[in-house]
Design a protein around this motif. Structure first.
Motif, short mmCIF file in Angstrom:
data_model
loop_
_atom_site.label_atom_id
_atom_site.label_comp_id
_atom_site.label_asym_id
_atom_site.label_seq_id
_atom_site.Cartn_x
_atom_site.Cartn_y
_atom_site.Cartn_z
N GLU A 91 94.70 -19.78 65.79
CA GLU A 91 94.83 -21.19 66.20
C GLU A 91 93.86 -21.53 67.32
OE1 GLU A 91 98.85 -21.23 67.42
OE2 GLU A 91 99.48 -20.34 65.53
N LEU A 92 93.74 -20.64 68.30
CA LEU A 92 92.83 -20.86 69.42
C LEU A 92 91.38 -20.85 68.94
CD1 LEU A 92 93.02 -21.22 72.50
CD2 LEU A 92 92.69 -18.77 72.70
N PHE A 93 91.05 -19.97 68.01
CA PHE A 93 89.71 -19.90 67.47
C PHE A 93 89.38 -21.14 66.63
CE2 PHE A 93 86.42 -18.21 64.52
CZ PHE A 93 85.48 -17.89 65.48
N TYR A 96 88.46 -23.85 68.92
CA TYR A 96 87.09 -23.62 69.39
C TYR A 96 86.07 -24.07 68.34
CZ TYR A 96 82.88 -21.10 70.74
OH TYR A 96 81.59 -20.78 71.05
N LEU A 97 86.35 -23.78 67.07
CA LEU A 97 85.44 -24.21 66.00
C LEU A 97 85.35 -25.73 65.92
CD1 LEU A 97 86.28 -21.76 63.09
CD2 LEU A 97 84.29 -21.75 64.56
N LYS A 98 86.49 -26.41 66.04
CA LYS A 98 86.49 -27.88 66.01
C LYS A 98 85.69 -28.45 67.17
CE LYS A 98 89.13 -28.29 62.44
NZ LYS A 98 88.59 -28.72 61.17
N ARG A 99 85.80 -27.80 68.34
CA ARG A 99 85.02 -28.26 69.50
C ARG A 99 83.52 -28.05 69.27
NH1 ARG A 99 85.52 -25.17 74.82
NH2 ARG A 99 86.86 -24.07 73.40
N CYS A 100 83.15 -26.93 68.64
CA CYS A 100 81.73 -26.67 68.33
C CYS A 100 81.20 -27.69 67.32
CB CYS A 100 81.55 -25.26 67.79
SG CYS A 100 81.73 -23.98 69.03
N VAL A 101 82.03 -28.06 66.34
CA VAL A 101 81.63 -29.07 65.36
C VAL A 101 81.45 -30.41 66.06
CG1 VAL A 101 82.42 -30.38 63.34
CG2 VAL A 101 82.65 -27.90 63.38
N LYS A 102 82.32 -30.72 66.98
CA LYS A 102 82.23 -31.98 67.73
C LYS A 102 80.98 -32.01 68.60
CE LYS A 102 85.68 -34.85 69.76
NZ LYS A 102 86.95 -34.93 70.49
N ALA A 107 78.05 -26.77 62.12
CA ALA A 107 78.27 -27.77 61.06
C ALA A 107 79.46 -27.36 60.20
CB ALA A 107 77.02 -27.89 60.19
N GLU A 108 80.13 -28.36 59.69
CA GLU A 108 81.31 -28.13 58.85
C GLU A 108 81.07 -28.86 57.53
OE1 GLU A 108 85.89 -28.47 59.98
OE2 GLU A 108 84.89 -30.40 59.96
N GLU A 109 81.28 -28.16 56.43
CA GLU A 109 81.12 -28.81 55.13
C GLU A 109 82.20 -28.32 54.18
OE1 GLU A 109 77.85 -26.13 52.79
OE2 GLU A 109 77.08 -27.66 54.13
N LYS A 110 82.58 -29.17 53.26
CA LYS A 110 83.60 -28.82 52.27
C LYS A 110 82.91 -28.62 50.93
CE LYS A 110 87.52 -30.89 54.41
NZ LYS A 110 88.84 -30.45 54.32
N ASP A 111 83.38 -27.61 50.20
CA ASP A 111 82.83 -27.39 48.87
C ASP A 111 83.69 -28.12 47.84
OD1 ASP A 111 85.08 -25.83 48.70
OD2 ASP A 111 84.03 -23.94 48.34
N ARG A 112 83.37 -27.96 46.58
CA ARG A 112 84.08 -28.70 45.53
C ARG A 112 85.52 -28.23 45.34
NH1 ARG A 112 81.03 -26.36 40.21
NH2 ARG A 112 81.59 -24.19 40.56
N TYR A 113 85.86 -27.07 45.91
CA TYR A 113 87.23 -26.55 45.81
C TYR A 113 88.09 -26.95 47.00
CZ TYR A 113 84.92 -23.72 42.31
OH TYR A 113 84.18 -23.29 41.24
N GLY A 114 87.52 -27.68 47.95
CA GLY A 114 88.26 -28.14 49.11
C GLY A 114 88.27 -27.16 50.27
N ARG A 115 87.51 -26.08 50.16
CA ARG A 115 87.43 -25.11 51.25
C ARG A 115 86.45 -25.61 52.31
NH1 ARG A 115 86.17 -19.65 48.08
NH2 ARG A 115 84.51 -21.01 47.40
#
Length: 121
Positions: A91-93, A96-102, A107-115
């Motif tokens: 959860e803490l990590f 941290y990832l959401k803060r890095c994306v912000k 970068a954050e991307e979704k594939d066609r399977y929703g991952r």
């Protein structure tokens, strides 16, 4: 009640002769002698023994992120790779990832399977 010596959070609770932090999930014992460390957060009579900590939390999370990116050739997904339990909670990590994306350092991307995949821009 003392605050957490790792993240300075006040969300500390006792459990089975130890003190635990709800925020960073670290555990330490109260009452054991540790002459090199002063009492935490103004508690005068209490000395805390802390688990060995090598780096600050931010540095450990950066290292964990670099490890995941290196292992999976620059792009990783939690549903494709298992989480390795350690001193950092998932959860803490994820926060941290959401803060890095912000901050646009990741970068954050979704594939066609929703991952959701994380990669360096």
């Amino acid at each position: 009640m003392p605050c957490c010596p790792f993240c300075s959070s006040d969300m500390v609770y006792p459990l089975l002769n130890t003190l635990r932090c709800k925020r960073c999930k670290n555990i330490w014992k109260e009452g054991e002698e540790n002459p090199g460390r002063p009492a935490a957060c103004g508690s005068e009579g209490t000395s805390l023994r802390i688990r060995k900590k090598t780096d600050p939390l931010e540095t450990r999370m950066k290292r964990k992120l670099d490890e995941y990116l290196t292992r999976s050739k620059g792009k990783f997904c939690f549903s494709a790779m298992p989480w390795q339990a350690g001193d950092i909670s998932q959860e803490l990590f994820m926060r941290y990832l959401k803060r890095c994306v912000k901050d646009r350092s990741l970068a954050e991307e979704k594939d066609r399977y929703g991952r959701t995949w994380y990669l360096r821009p």
